[in-house]
Design an enzyme around this catalytic site. Structure first.
Site, PDB file in Angstrom:
ATOM      1  N   GLU A  47     -16.096  33.373   6.415  1.00 42.56           N
ATOM      2  CA  GLU A  47     -16.313  34.813   6.550  1.00 42.56           C
ATOM      3  C   GLU A  47     -16.475  35.217   8.022  1.00 42.56           C
ATOM      4  O   GLU A  47     -17.182  34.558   8.777  1.00 42.56           O
ATOM      5  CB  GLU A  47     -17.580  35.203   5.772  1.00 42.56           C
ATOM      6  CG  GLU A  47     -17.894  36.686   5.807  1.00 42.56           C
ATOM      7  CD  GLU A  47     -19.158  37.034   5.027  1.00 42.56           C
ATOM      8  OE1 GLU A  47     -19.366  38.214   4.738  1.00 42.56           O
ATOM      9  OE2 GLU A  47     -19.935  36.111   4.699  1.00 42.56           O
ATOM     10  N   LYS A 129     -14.754  44.282   3.458  1.00 46.07           N
ATOM     11  CA  LYS A 129     -15.851  44.056   2.508  1.00 46.07           C
ATOM     12  C   LYS A 129     -16.392  45.399   2.034  1.00 46.07           C
ATOM     13  O   LYS A 129     -16.723  46.263   2.842  1.00 46.07           O
ATOM     14  CB  LYS A 129     -16.950  43.241   3.192  1.00 46.07           C
ATOM     15  CG  LYS A 129     -18.070  42.782   2.262  1.00 46.07           C
ATOM     16  CD  LYS A 129     -19.023  41.861   3.015  1.00 46.07           C
ATOM     17  CE  LYS A 129     -20.108  41.299   2.109  1.00 46.07           C
ATOM     18  NZ  LYS A 129     -21.003  40.365   2.834  1.00 46.07           N
ATOM     19  N   CYS A 163     -18.408  36.588   0.398  1.00 40.68           N
ATOM     20  CA  CYS A 163     -19.839  36.393   0.194  1.00 40.68           C
ATOM     21  C   CYS A 163     -20.348  37.098  -1.060  1.00 40.68           C
ATOM     22  O   CYS A 163     -19.848  36.885  -2.155  1.00 40.68           O
ATOM     23  CB  CYS A 163     -20.579  36.846   1.460  1.00 40.68           C
ATOM     24  SG  CYS A 163     -22.222  36.126   1.669  1.00 40.68           S
TER      25      CYS A 163
END
Length: 336
Positions: A47, A129, A163
């Protein structure tokens, strides 16, 4: 879709060159070359690996993190730009699909962005995200539904989440409904300790089982020296350790190679696509196990914009609105 193929995948656990976009990018290029030498057709990085995950925001209060936040702006990745050009060339040169996490700078904002490059070097997806987690909200802006798409690549249908997006079941289902074959997961690593590593394993194994797909997961890693660079407080240094679980999971929820939980390394495994059918024969949550007459997902795939034309909105709305008397049987409904 071809469910008889075999794909070799690599998940890279790697440490960044802290505070250096160029230095970290060079490590990415070296890792792509190493994965290609192992015969990998897909390589996944952690990430926001370029230039580095904003660990400072986890150990510093907002009033103190201004300097580090500004440094991240200075080293962040513009798209398109030198970083994407270099990775594109490497993907094309080695004929390998690359999934890379970056801190994307879009003028005055930074986003947690996942990039999917096809084996011909083309950038297929730039997704942000959708909801930064906890401390991350001080660093990154929010993404939108435009990124919740599965891409047809040289290795099959590939989707990605970062995540704790994996704790948004509707985001995961959006990818499942598009018949994701390989799911690329990315976590920061070197945070919170063993409990984080345990949670990562549970999360990626569950997604593999539920989606009936492979999961290729990469986490980052910090050396003790790097932890010291981030904070001199020994108490805070303890929370910047552990939390690493780089792994490749089959559609049956099993590890296809030993996971990497410490240090740098590369998990490599062959993905036998026949296992997708084997799993979905028993439980296909977007097929014979679905109940769209009871439960449906409504997805807005539009890209956010701070300004739009009312005329365009009216045209799009009228074109997208179905006749009222026609039933909508699909369990994934797209709302522009």
């Amino acid at each position: 879709m071809d469910y008889s193929r075999m794909v070799r995948a690599a998940a890279v656990q790697i440490s960044p060159v802290l505070f250096s976009r160029d230095g970290t990018t060079e490590k990415v290029l070296q890792a792509i070359a190493s994965a290609a030498k192992e015969g990998a057709q897909l390589v996944v990085f952690p990430e926001t690996f370029v230039p580095y995950y904003p660990y400072f925001s986890f150990v510093q209060p907002p009033v103190l993190m201004g300097k580090e936040h500004m440094r991240l702006y200075e080293e962040a990745v513009e798209i398109p730009g030198a970083v994407t050009d270099a990775v594109s060339r490497a993907a094309r040169s080695y004929e390998i699909v690359v999934v890379l996490g970056v801190n994307e700078r879009d003028r005055g904002s930074i986003y947690n962005t996942q990039l999917i490059f096809d084996a011909d070097g083309s950038l297929l997806l730039k997704r942000r995200k959708i909801t930064p987690t906890y401390h991350e909200r001080m660093v990154w802006g929010q993404g939108d539904g435009a990124g919740l798409t599965v891409q047809d690549t040289a290795v099959g249908k590939v989707g990605a989440l970062a995540c704790w997006e994996h704790y948004n079941p509707l985001a995961r289902f959006a990818l499942m409904a598009q018949h994701e074959q390989i799911h690329c997961a990315q976590f920061p690593g070197s945070m919170v300790g063993q409990i984080f590593a345990d949670q990562i394993e549970v999360t990626i194994r569950h997604h593999a089982l539920e989606a009936g797909c492979f999961v290729v997961n990469a986490t980052g890693w910090l050396s003790p020296e790097q932890v010291g660079q981030i904070t001199a407080d020994e108490t805070l240094q303890k929370v910047l350790s552990g939390g690493c679980h780089t792994a490749i999971i089959s559609p049956e929820g099993t590890h296809l190679c030993p996971p990497i939980t410490e240090g740098e390394g590369m998990a490599i495994a062959d993905l036998d696509f026949s296992l997708i059918t084997k799993r979905k024969r028993m439980m296909d949550c977007v097929g014979h196990y679905a109940r769209p007459d009871l439960l449906q997902l409504r997805l807005n795939p539009s890209q956010w914009a701070v300004m739009s034309s009312l005329q365009n909105e009216s045209t799009q709305q009228s074109a997208a609105t179905p006749p009222l008397n026609i039933p909508q049987p699909e369990f994934l409904t797209l709302e522009p």
